[in-house]
Design an enzyme around this catalytic site. Structure first.
Site, PDB file in Angstrom:
ATOM      1  N   GLY A  71       1.688 -24.793  24.031  1.00 17.51           N
ATOM      2  CA  GLY A  71       2.548 -25.908  24.388  1.00 17.51           C
ATOM      3  C   GLY A  71       3.547 -26.242  23.289  1.00 17.51           C
ATOM      4  N   SER A  72       3.867 -27.510  23.160  1.00 17.88           N
ATOM      5  CA  SER A  72       4.951 -27.918  22.262  1.00 17.88           C
ATOM      6  C   SER A  72       4.653 -27.730  20.778  1.00 17.88           C
ATOM      7  CB  SER A  72       5.315 -29.379  22.533  1.00 17.88           C
ATOM      8  OG  SER A  72       5.933 -29.504  23.791  1.00 17.88           O
ATOM      9  N   THR A  73       3.384 -27.489  20.417  1.00 20.42           N
ATOM     10  CA  THR A  73       3.127 -27.207  18.999  1.00 20.42           C
ATOM     11  C   THR A  73       3.815 -25.912  18.572  1.00 20.42           C
ATOM     12  OG1 THR A  73       1.051 -26.054  19.530  1.00 20.42           O
ATOM     13  CG2 THR A  73       0.906 -28.406  19.005  1.00 20.42           C
ATOM     14  N   PHE A  74       4.104 -25.030  19.534  1.00 19.96           N
ATOM     15  CA  PHE A  74       4.766 -23.764  19.217  1.00 19.96           C
ATOM     16  C   PHE A  74       6.228 -23.980  18.834  1.00 19.96           C
ATOM     17  CE2 PHE A  74       6.571 -19.536  20.174  1.00 19.96           C
ATOM     18  CZ  PHE A  74       5.640 -18.710  19.547  1.00 19.96           C
ATOM     19  N   LYS A  75       6.751 -25.174  19.113  1.00 17.05           N
ATOM     20  CA  LYS A  75       8.155 -25.447  18.798  1.00 17.05           C
ATOM     21  C   LYS A  75       8.434 -25.359  17.304  1.00 17.05           C
ATOM     22  CE  LYS A  75       8.910 -28.255  22.937  1.00 17.05           C
ATOM     23  NZ  LYS A  75       8.995 -29.620  23.509  1.00 17.05           N
TER      24      LYS A  75
END
Length: 490
Positions: free
Chosen positions: A217-221
Site C-alpha cells: 500500500g501507501s508505505t511503498f510511496k
C-alpha cells in the site's frame, strides 16, 4: 597347511576384508545420509540425550531443557514467554522437528558442531559436547512492545524493528502466535496440540514477519519517491507535480482517487503528496520513472531476493513484466508489488541511514558452553540503495508527514520522527474485502543518526472494527511509537 584349510583361510580373509570395506563405506560415505534419515531413531535419541544450549535475549536465556520420564528422549525443550518469542526461536520438538533459530543452529545448540570440540580426540570419537548458546540481537523491551501492541488489537499481524546503522533486528513479532513448549515432547496430547495449531485458520505457526508477503500500500510511496528522485524524474520535492486528481490510468478509462479530497492533491508537490498520501502524485512518479528503473531501485533495497538473517525470509517482489497501468499502480504499493514486513523495515532503515542498506541479522554471536565467542556477526553493508542526497529528501518528506500530515500519531516529544502510514487493497473483491493496515517509521537521535526503524503490518479482517476505522495511522502508528520509545529509552 593343507589345501582345504588354506582355501578356507583365504575365503575367511576375503569375508573380513569385505566386511571392513562395507563398514568403512557405511561409516564415511553413507554416514551423513544415515544420520539425517528421519527413520534413524538413534540420531533422535542422541539429539535429546542431554540439555541443549540456549537462545539468549537481553543477556538472559529464553529457552531451557527439562528431564522427561518414560521415554528414550531424556530431555525436552522449554520456552519462556514462548508466544512472544516464537517468531525468533521457532520450535524444537521431539516429534515435529526444528524451525527458525532452533533449526538453523540445531547442531550448535545440540553440541554436534565441530567448533565446539575442545579435545582433538573428540573429532575422532564424535562424542557430543555440551551445546553452545545463540545470542540474539533482540531488544526485550522492543519485542514486548511489539507483541503487546498486536495482541492488544487482537489482530493478525507482524512487527519488525531494526537498527538502521548496523542491521541488528531489535524486534520481530507475529500474531496470532503459539507456545513452542506445548508440543516440545512426544506425548499424544502434545501431538494433538500441534495438529490443532497446524489446522487453525488463524495460521499461528506462520511467521508473518518473514515468511508471508502482502501488498504494501501507501508505505511503498517512500520507495517510489526515492526512485523518482534518484533517477532525476523529480528534482525538487516542493515543485508542483502537475499530476491530476483523480488520476486516470494510462491506456484505461479507470480513475484512481484519494482518501482525502482530490482538491488537496491535484497537481501538488511530492512533499505535499506524501503528507496527504496523494495517490495521483505517486502513480505519476512511478509511470514516469518506468518499470525498469523502479525495479532496479527496489532491488537495491532488497526486493526480488530472499534474505537470510540467518533464518530465511520470503522474497519480496517487484515484477519484471509490467504494462503502463500496472507500473503506475506500483507507485502506490498496489498492483503486483508484494513485500514482507522485514523488507519494509529494511527500506525504511536504509532511507533513515542516508541510503545505506545494512544486511539485517538476528544473531549477535554464537558462544560455547564456556562463554567463549565462537562466531561474531559484524555489521555488513548490503548496498547503497540510493544516494545520501536522495535519502535526506525522503527523510524530509517523511518527517513532514509526521509533523503536519497523516503520520501524526507517531510523534514522540523531543525526538525527530519520520513515518508513513498505508492501507493496501487485496483479494479479488477489493470493494468488500477489508484492507491491510501498515505503518513504517524511524526515530533520530540528536546527532542525526537513527537507532531504530519499524514496520508494522496489521490484518484487520477478524477484528471488531468498522471498515472506515481501518488505517495504518490508527492501527499501526501506536505500535510503531511504543517500539521506538522502548529502544530510545534503552
Amino acid at each position: 597347511m593343507n589345501r582345504p584349510l588354506r582355501r578356507i583361510a583365504v575365503f575367511c580373509g576375503l569375508l573380513i576384508m569385505a566386511l571392513l570395506l562395507r563398514v568403512t563405506w557405511v561409516q564415511f560415505a553413507q554416514g551423513e545420509s544415515l544420520a539425517s534419515d528421519p527413520d534413524n531413531r538413534r540420531v533422535k535419541i542422541d539429539a535429546f540425550s542431554q540439555p541443549r544450549g540456549d537462545i539468549i535475549v537481553g543477556g538472559e536465556a529464553i529457552t531451557g531443557s527439562e528431564a522427561t520420564r518414560g521415554s528414550d528422549f531424556r530431555y525436552k525443550r522449554t520456552y519462556r514467554d514462548g508466544p512472544m518469542y516464537a517468531p525468533v526461536t521457532g520450535f524444537f520438538s521431539q516429534t515435529q522437528g526444528a524451525t527458525f533459530l532452533e533449526g538453523v543452529h540445531d547442531d550448535f545448540l545440540g553440541g554436534a558442531d565441530d567448533r565446539l570440540m575442545g579435545n582433538p580426540l573428540d573429532l575422532l570419537t564424535r562424542e557430543r559436547q555440551r551445546g553452545g548458546d545463540v545470542v540474539t540481537t533482540i531488544d526485550p523491551d522492543a519485542q514486548k512492545a511489539a507483541y503487546k501492541g498486536l495482541t492488544d488489537l487482537k489482530a493478525k499481524g507482524a512487527v519488525v524493528a531494526l537498527d538502521p546503522r548496523s542491521g541488528r533486528i531489535l524486534a520481530m513479532a507475529s500474531t496470532p502466535s503459539y507456545d513452542p513448549s506445548a508440543f516440545a515432547g512426544s506425548s499424544t496430547a502434545e501431538a494433538e496440540k500441534f495438529t490443532a495449531l497446524d489446522k487453525d485458520k488463524g495460521k499461528p505457526l506462520h511467521n508473518r514477519a518473514l515468511r508471508e508477503t502482502y501488498p504494501p500500500g501507501s508505505t511503498f510511496k517512500i520507495l517510489t519517491a526515492a526512485a523518482a528522485l534518484e533517477h532525476g524524474v523529480v528534482g525538487d520535492i516542493n515543485a508542483p507535480s502537475k499530476a491530476p486528481a483523480p488520476y486516470r490510468l494510462p491506456l484505461s478509462s479507470d480513475e484512481v482517487g484519494n482518501v482525502v479530497p482530490n482538491s488537496l492533491c491535484d497537481g501538488v508537490s511530492m512533499k505535499t503528496g506524501l503528507q496527504w498520501s496523494c495517490n495521483n502524485v505517486f502513480l505519476d512518479a512511478a509511470l514516469k520513472t518506468g518499470k525498469d528503473r523502479m525495479r532496479e531501485t527496489a532491488a537495491k533495497f532488497g526486493f526480488n531476493e530472499e534474505q537470510f538473517i540467518p533464518v530465511r525470509s520470503a522474497e519480496s517482489s517487484y515484477p519484471k513484466d509490467l504494462d503502463k497501468p500496472q507500473t503506475a499502480l506500483t507507485g502506490m504499493g498496489q498492483g503486483s508489488v508484494a513485500t514482507t514486513p522485514l523488507q519494509m523495515a529494511m527500506v525504511t532503515g536504509a532511507l533513515a541511514n542516508d541510503g545505506k542498506l545494512m544486511k539485517p541479522h538476528l544473531v549477535d554471536e554464537l558462544r560455547g558452553a564456556d562463554l567463549s565467542t565462537v562466531e561474531k556477526t559484524e555489521p555488513e553493508v548490503a548496498s547503497q540503495a540510493v544516494s545520501a542526497d536522495t535519502a535526506k529528501k525522503v527523510q524530509e518528506m517523511m518527517e513532514y508527514t509526521v509533523t503536519d500530515g497523516t503520520g501524526d500519531k507517531v510523534t514522540i516529544e523531543g525526538v525527530t520522527v519520520g513515518g508513513k502510514p498505508g492501507t493496501a487493497q487485496h483479494g479479488a473483491d477489493v470493494r468488500n474485502e477489508r484492507p491491510y493496515a501498515w505503518f513504517v517509521s524511524y526515530a533520530k537521535q540528536q546527532d542525526g543518526s537513527s537507532p531504530v526503524a519499524v514496520a508494522v503490518f496489521v490484518d484487520p479482517r477478524d477484528m471488531d472494527i468498522s471498515r472506515a476505522d481501518i488505517a495504518g495511522g490508527r492501527l499501526g502508528a501506536p505500535i510503531a511509537k511504543s517500539v521506538m520509545e522502548a529502544v530510545l529509552d534503552r
